[in-house]
Design an enzyme around this catalytic site. Sequence first.
Site, PDB file in Angstrom:
ATOM      1  N   HIS A 143       2.873   0.685   5.979  1.00 26.64           N
ATOM      2  CA  HIS A 143       2.675   1.310   7.290  1.00 26.64           C
ATOM      3  C   HIS A 143       3.711   2.382   7.596  1.00 26.64           C
ATOM      4  CE1 HIS A 143      -0.693  -0.864   9.160  1.00 26.64           C
ATOM      5  NE2 HIS A 143      -0.330  -1.853   8.369  1.00 26.64           N
ATOM      6  N   SER A 199       3.510  -4.986   9.972  1.00 26.50           N
ATOM      7  CA  SER A 199       2.261  -4.379  10.420  1.00 26.50           C
ATOM      8  C   SER A 199       1.707  -4.959  11.710  1.00 26.50           C
ATOM      9  CB  SER A 199       1.213  -4.490   9.318  1.00 26.50           C
ATOM     10  OG  SER A 199       1.031  -5.835   8.950  1.00 26.50           O
ATOM     11  N   LYS A 236      -3.796   3.966   4.078  1.00 28.76           N
ATOM     12  CA  LYS A 236      -3.528   4.038   5.513  1.00 28.76           C
ATOM     13  C   LYS A 236      -3.350   5.500   5.918  1.00 28.76           C
ATOM     14  CE  LYS A 236      -2.415  -0.747   5.763  1.00 28.76           C
ATOM     15  NZ  LYS A 236      -1.560  -1.738   5.150  1.00 28.76           N
TER      16      LYS A 236
HETATM   17  C1  LIG Z   1      -1.986  -2.868   4.374  1.00 28.50           C
HETATM   18  C2  LIG Z   1      -0.854  -3.406   3.627  1.00 28.50           C
HETATM   19  C3  LIG Z   1      -0.969  -3.643   2.249  1.00 28.50           C
HETATM   20  C4  LIG Z   1      -2.265  -3.465   1.523  1.00 28.50           C
HETATM   21  O1  LIG Z   1      -2.588  -2.130   1.292  1.00 28.50           O
HETATM   22  P1  LIG Z   1      -4.033  -1.777   0.715  1.00 28.50           P
HETATM   23  O2  LIG Z   1      -3.844  -0.457   0.087  1.00 28.50           O
HETATM   24  O3  LIG Z   1      -4.991  -1.781   1.843  1.00 28.50           O
HETATM   25  O4  LIG Z   1      -4.354  -2.838  -0.287  1.00 28.50           O
HETATM   26  C5  LIG Z   1       0.142  -4.091   1.582  1.00 28.50           C
HETATM   27  N1  LIG Z   1       1.313  -4.313   2.213  1.00 28.50           N
HETATM   28  C6  LIG Z   1       1.458  -4.111   3.529  1.00 28.50           C
HETATM   29  C7  LIG Z   1       2.781  -4.351   4.169  1.00 28.50           C
HETATM   30  C8  LIG Z   1       0.368  -3.656   4.286  1.00 28.50           C
HETATM   31  O5  LIG Z   1       0.517  -3.458   5.589  1.00 28.50           O
END
Ligand SMILES: *Cc1c(COP(=O)(O)O)cnc(C)c1O
Length: 393
Positions: A210, A182, A241
């Site tokens: 992502h 990310s 996201k």
């Molecule tokens: C953003 C992210 C998460 C967390 O996701 P949420 O739904 O916001 O808790 C988990 N793993 C990765 C790789 C992320 O980029």
Amino acid sequence: MFDYNEFSKELKELEEKGLLVRIRTLQSPQGAWLTIDGKKVLNLCSNNYLGLAFNEELKKAAIEAIEKWGVGPGAVRTIAGTLEIHELLEKELAEFKKVEATLVLQSGFNANQAVIPAITTAEDAILSDELNHASIIDGVRLSKAKRYVWKHRDAEDLEEKLKQAKAEGSRRLLVITDGVFSMDGDLAPLPEIVEKCEKYDALLMVDDAHGEGVLGSHGRGIVDHFDLHGRVDIEVGTLSKAFGVVGGFVAGKKDLIDYLKQKARPFLFSSSLSPAETGAALAAVRMLKASDELVKKLWDNASYFKTEMQKLGFDTGHSETPITPVMLYDAKLSSQFSKKLFEEGIFAQSIGYPTVPKGKARIRVMISAVHTKEDLDFALGKFKKVGKELGVI
Ligand SMILES: *Cc1c(COP(=O)(O)O)cnc(C)c1O
């Protein structure tokens, strides 16, 4: 009495190092433009890749779900909190992802806490890429399994660690990688990782937070992008996201999902998504299934912005996705850059340690399908101006 100076002293130190996170409050909904501190600014830092967070169809679906199901699930899923709409989301999400089954959890973060400790014991080994997301690291900490960390995106080093884990007598081997990293926007070399896992009979888990809604056909994720359906055991994803809502999920074989329903602690001991979130997420899945227009727009926008930034002389790292890091390396410079951009009407946060390693500070630009060409040109002009003022380009 407890001495709260212990906290304030540390906060001061963070501020001096340019590492204090400044939490901005939005006075408008998510979108290409935001109101912050009464000022209209171009939004370059949300994960709202497809603009679904304020999408009319999703809002309507959320309201309808509230009318039909109320505002809360009332209990954890295993006791009395499983609504038909939860199961409908899980079924349609599984069809979309081309897997046997899915399990929806409260967040992507929780999905990692749900899977990793549930499927590993002290007799097992977990092998993790050194730059994996914090929620994977915390999930691994909840497990008693032995840990092996392999070099970032290095399948050969992974093989060394697989050999070592086998030699040290581990029973089950669980290999975990982010799909899209990310902070840099680079991809896991999934085809090579799959080969190694197959060679050593390891379980493979990909956290594609992502990549969901971004990579692959219609945004089906990294497994689809590399055409590896059926060869990745566990996909963890987020609905927070590109899907524009909130929540997380695990996708894989029905036996795995059934097992998690008995063993995963965030599923057993925490209530599920509310009807509004579930309804909106279901609408997002249906939209993606029906059209890939937004996904295409996202990639067009991202490739335009990245190319133009490189032409201006910025170092945009080695991203392979719409995540565009503008590498500044120095935390203070990066924080100053972000502040100046804000004054110019651009909201792009600086990211430093511990979110990225020391000496790797950057502005992370997140491109979205809702940005227009004019928005992107406005951003490029401001980056050029601030970049020259600060001697970066
Ligand atoms: C953003 C992210 C998460 C967390 O996701 P949420 O739904 O916001 O808790 C988990 N793993 C990765 C790789 C992320 O980029």
